[in-house]
Design a protein around this motif. Structure first.
Motif, short mmCIF file in Angstrom:
data_model
loop_
_atom_site.label_atom_id
_atom_site.label_comp_id
_atom_site.label_asym_id
_atom_site.label_seq_id
_atom_site.Cartn_x
_atom_site.Cartn_y
_atom_site.Cartn_z
N ARG A 166 0.84 -1.22 0.00
CA ARG A 166 0.00 0.00 0.00
C ARG A 166 0.86 1.25 0.00
O ARG A 166 0.58 2.22 -0.72
CB ARG A 166 -0.93 0.01 1.23
N LEU A 167 1.89 1.24 0.81
CA LEU A 167 2.72 2.43 0.94
C LEU A 167 3.56 2.68 -0.32
O LEU A 167 3.63 3.80 -0.83
CB LEU A 167 3.63 2.31 2.16
N ASP B 219 1.45 3.55 -3.46
CA ASP B 219 0.51 4.66 -3.25
C ASP B 219 -0.95 4.16 -3.30
O ASP B 219 -1.81 4.77 -3.92
CB ASP B 219 0.73 5.76 -4.30
N SER C 95 -2.63 3.39 -0.37
CA SER C 95 -3.28 3.67 0.92
C SER C 95 -4.27 4.81 0.77
O SER C 95 -3.95 5.86 0.20
CB SER C 95 -2.23 4.01 1.97
N ASP D 41 -3.49 8.26 5.32
CA ASP D 41 -2.38 8.12 6.28
C ASP D 41 -2.90 8.08 7.71
O ASP D 41 -2.35 7.38 8.57
CB ASP D 41 -1.40 9.29 6.13
N GLU E 150 -3.99 4.62 8.56
CA GLU E 150 -2.82 3.75 8.72
C GLU E 150 -2.20 3.93 10.11
O GLU E 150 -1.88 2.96 10.80
CB GLU E 150 -1.76 4.05 7.65
N VAL F 229 6.17 3.43 7.87
CA VAL F 229 5.43 4.68 7.64
C VAL F 229 6.38 5.88 7.72
O VAL F 229 6.32 6.80 6.90
CB VAL F 229 4.28 4.82 8.67
N LEU G 255 8.67 6.18 4.62
CA LEU G 255 8.07 6.74 3.41
C LEU G 255 8.05 8.27 3.46
O LEU G 255 8.28 8.94 2.45
CB LEU G 255 6.65 6.19 3.24
#
Length: 746
Positions: free
Chosen positions: A450-451, A454, A456, A459, A462, A485, A488
């Motif tokens: 997902r991260l 792109d 997700s 944020d 998450e 997280v 990224l």
């Protein structure tokens, strides 16, 4: 001055007897005027004078005896005779009148004889005049009449239990006699009335229970039982002494509830299981209220609750497994499915959440949040949540469910509030999963995708679920995911710095080039695939290396398999933007220089292994979009195949994503988890032995299981193997005298 002539006993008592006779006539309701102040003082003074005269004319002792005799004579001649003429309720009324009269007589006579109380009684430690009067009534009236009175009261109580209206005040008044004659204690009330009341109560409800249990459903029986208990409490409020309440209710509870609990709970169409099946919340609440009154009365209710919830959960497992198997049979031969959970499996997790919500509400509202029922709910969910569902573990399905909830374009179309609420519920369900480490690995893998790609949707969501997971499973559980997280966010900053560096240094590239720099330990991707990049990409890689290595000693490892490229392909009908993996893009770019390439030529140019080359060519020539043409045409890639660019390819879309064939990530995740578990078991064994120095095999195994149970349920055979491995590695040694005893080798 002459001395006053003393009052003789006969003369003085004759005067007092006249006063006593007058009092008796007043009490008996005969025509007689009340005492006036002069008469009262005259009687009081006579007693005073007769008690204060000098010996031998001090008649205190004789007056004390005659005071008692006055009551005894009155009781014998009038009270007993009157009482024995009556029976039942009339007897009780007469008894109360006689008791009231007797207390009145005691009050008046104790006033007349008051001087005896003040001096003679105190000096000789005798019963007070009031107590003498009470004792006379107890010994002469109460002992004579208590059985008839008790029987009459019990008959009235039974009539009331059968629905008749009775004189409650009368019963209360009579029972006050049983209490007051005890002179401060409850012996008379308990011995002469209460013990018989409890026997009669048990007998009455024994008959009723035997009758009701045959003819009534469980809910109807419970309604009657609850009403009976209320009625008995009402009796205590109305006329019984408060000390009788627990004893009385205990008899009712024993006869109506304890003796028939099993039979009631297991009634075929109306017992506890049926009430749960039919969602009879009100009846279940009543069942809880009733059976909590008896010792361990809730244990069988909790057990039935646990079995019901477990059966409901197993029903879900069976339904999803059958639906999935049926779908697989229908789709046999149609090619592999996508990596994400099927609708059935997604629905399974949603159904488990709904099931948990439902029965958690039962625990809260029907069972008053009792720990016993929380335990039953936990055990039931642990039982079926750790079963395999259509070949997948609940840990995997929950990770897929979260992924579907959190990624863009997922099937769960929910508001932000609903997503937060659902995430909270999923994390609570995780408490029932024994293989939390398996969930962690699956979730981390999906979070990474997902991260990186792109995908997700938010944020905030998450971070929210990571916070919940951290609270539920500890900081170690989420440390790598939190690192991902953070990585990224830092990677975006690094890309901006790279672009600024190129601008300052006047560097330019022929392509748009973005690099995401990640920390190796956080991310679940391990395989590094070497790839011969096209020159345009090589220029970007080399330039970024120059930028990164300025003031940074860390080594960069390139994961081309995780990259994404956007290529514009010029087909004859029109140009189309292709969204590809880096390896796919590198493969297609080879056809800019060559119209046709063989399998081996593609492999050589890309510098890939056979399996990876086959996957890439399959996606471009045999997948949904035929970007390349294959000779001979088939759905299987062979080493002898040749490939060419499909100039005539077209699509209604201006941009298409060309997916790679799915790989079995599940197998790899399980392998990684198994490897981590071996390390965890080794660490737990060494940690335990280091602190204990020597330990028996069984104790060591139990301590290791206890340490690791928060994350997974270790297999006993695996623990045994790891112990043997550590012995070989000389961390441990067996005791020479006892092979089941281990020693730690420092």
């Amino acid at each position: 001055m002459t001395e006053k002539k003393p009052i003789e006993l006969k003369e003085g008592w004759g005067f007092m007897q006249n006063g006593i006779d007058k009092l008796i006539r007043v009490l008996e309701g005969q025509p007689e005027e009340q005492f006036n102040a002069e008469q009262y003082m005259s009687l009081y003074t006579t007693i005073y004078n007769m008690c204060t005269q000098k010996p031998p004319h001090d008649f205190s002792e004789q007056l004390y005896d005659r005071y008692r005799s006055s009551f005894e004579i009155y009781i014998k001649e009038q009270v007993i005779k009157s009482l024995l003429e009556h029976h039942g309720e009339v007897l009780l009324k007469e008894l109360y009148i006689r008791w009231q009269n007797h207390k009145l007589m005691v009050r008046w006579l104790s006033k007349f004889f008051n001087y005896l109380d003040r001096y003679y009684v105190m000096r000789h430690s005798l019963h007070t005049l009031k107590d003498v009067g009470l004792i006379c009534f107890r010994d002469r009236v109460y002992e004579e009449i208590k059985k008839q009175a008790k029987d009459a009261i019990l008959r009235l109580i039974e009539r009331e239990r059968e629905g008749e209206l009775i004189d409650r005040t009368l019963i209360k008044n009579i029972l006050s006699i049983f209490i007051e004659v005890g002179t401060g204690g409850m012996e008379c009330y308990e011995r002469d009335f209460e013990v018989y009341l409890l026997q009669e109560t048990a007998s009455f409800y024994k008959r009723k229970a035997a009758e009701w249990v045959d003819q009534d459903s469980c809910p109807d029986y419970m309604l009657k039982a609850e009403q009976c208990l209320k009625d008995e409490e009402d009796k205590v409020e109305g006329y019984l002494h408060t000390s009788s309440k627990p004893k009385l209710l205990k008899e009712v509870e024993q006869e109506l509830l304890a003796n028939y609990e099993t039979r009631l709970l297991q009634k075929e169409n109306s017992g506890c299981a049926a009430l749960l099946r039919d969602d009879k919340a009100e009846d279940l609440s009543r069942m809880f209220r009733l059976f909590q009154r008896i010792p361990r009365g809730l244990d069988p209710v909790a057990e039935i609750f646990k079995e019901h919830v477990e059966n409901e959960g197993m029903k879900l497992v069976k339904e999803v497994t059958e639906a999935t198997e049926s779908k697989k049979e229908k789709e046999a031969g149609k090619g592999p499915s996508k990596d994400s959970g099927t609708p059935y499996e997604q629905q399974y997790v949603r159904s488990v959440i709904e099931l948990h919500d439902k029965y958690l509400q039962y625990v809260s509202s029907c069972f008053c949040n009792t720990s016993l029922f929380h335990k039953s709910l936990k055990e039931a969910f642990e039982s079926f949540c750790n079963k395999s569902v259509a070949g997948a573990s609940s840990a995997e399905l929950m990770a897929s469910f979260c992924d579907n909830l959190l990624k863009k374009g997922g099937s769960e179309k929910l508001s932000d509030e609903a997503i937060e609420e659902t995430l909270d519920k999923v994390v609570k369900l995780l408490a029932y999963i024994s293989d939390k480490d398996l969930f962690n690995e699956f979730y981390r893998k999906k979070l990474g995708r997902r991260l990186l790609f792109d995908k997700s949707s938010s944020d905030d969501h998450e971070r929210s679920i990571l916070t919940r997971l951290k609270q539920q499973c500890g900081a170690q559980f989420t440390s790598k995911m939190e690192g991902m997280v953070t990585d990224l966010a830092l990677a975006r900053e690094k890309q901006q710095s790279f672009e600024e560096w190129m601008r300052i240094n006047g560097k330019k590239l022929r392509i748009d080039f973005n690099v995401t720099v990640l920390t190796t330990g956080f991310w679940p991707f391990h395989k590094v695939v070497e790839l011969a990049l096209p020159q345009e990409m090589v220029d970007g890689v080399e330039l970024f290396k120059s930028f990164y290595e300025t003031g940074n000693k860390r080594k960069l490892i390139w994961y081309y398999s995780l990259g994404t490229c956007h290529l514009r392909a010029n087909f004859d009908p029109r140009s189309i933007e292709l969204v590809l993996g880096t390896q796919q893009a590198a493969c297609l770019l080879q056809f800019n220089d060559s119209e046709q390439l063989s399998f081996s030529e593609v492999q050589l140019r890309l510098n890939l292994c056979e399996d990876d080359t086959m996957r890439i060519l399959h996606s471009l020539a045999c997948g949904k979009y035929k970007i390349l043409l294959k000779e001979p045409a088939s759905k299987i890639i062979a080493k002898t195949d040749t490939f060419s660019f499909n100039k005539k390819f077209t699509s209604a879309q201006r941009r298409i994503k060309v997916p790679l064939p799915p790989v079995d990530e599940k197998k790899r995740v399980i392998e990684d988890v198994d490897k981590d578990r071996r390390f965890s078991i080794d660490a737990a064994i060494v940690r335990t032995m280091k602190s204990r120095k020597t330990l028996l095999h069984q104790q060591l195994v139990l301590e290791v299981v206890q340490q690791l149970s928060r994350m997974f349920k270790p297999d006993f055979k695996l623990i045994k193997k790891r112990i043997e491995h550590l012995i070989e590695a000389e961390y441990l040694a067996r005791d020479k005298d006892n092979p089941m005893m281990f020693q730690y080798l420092a």
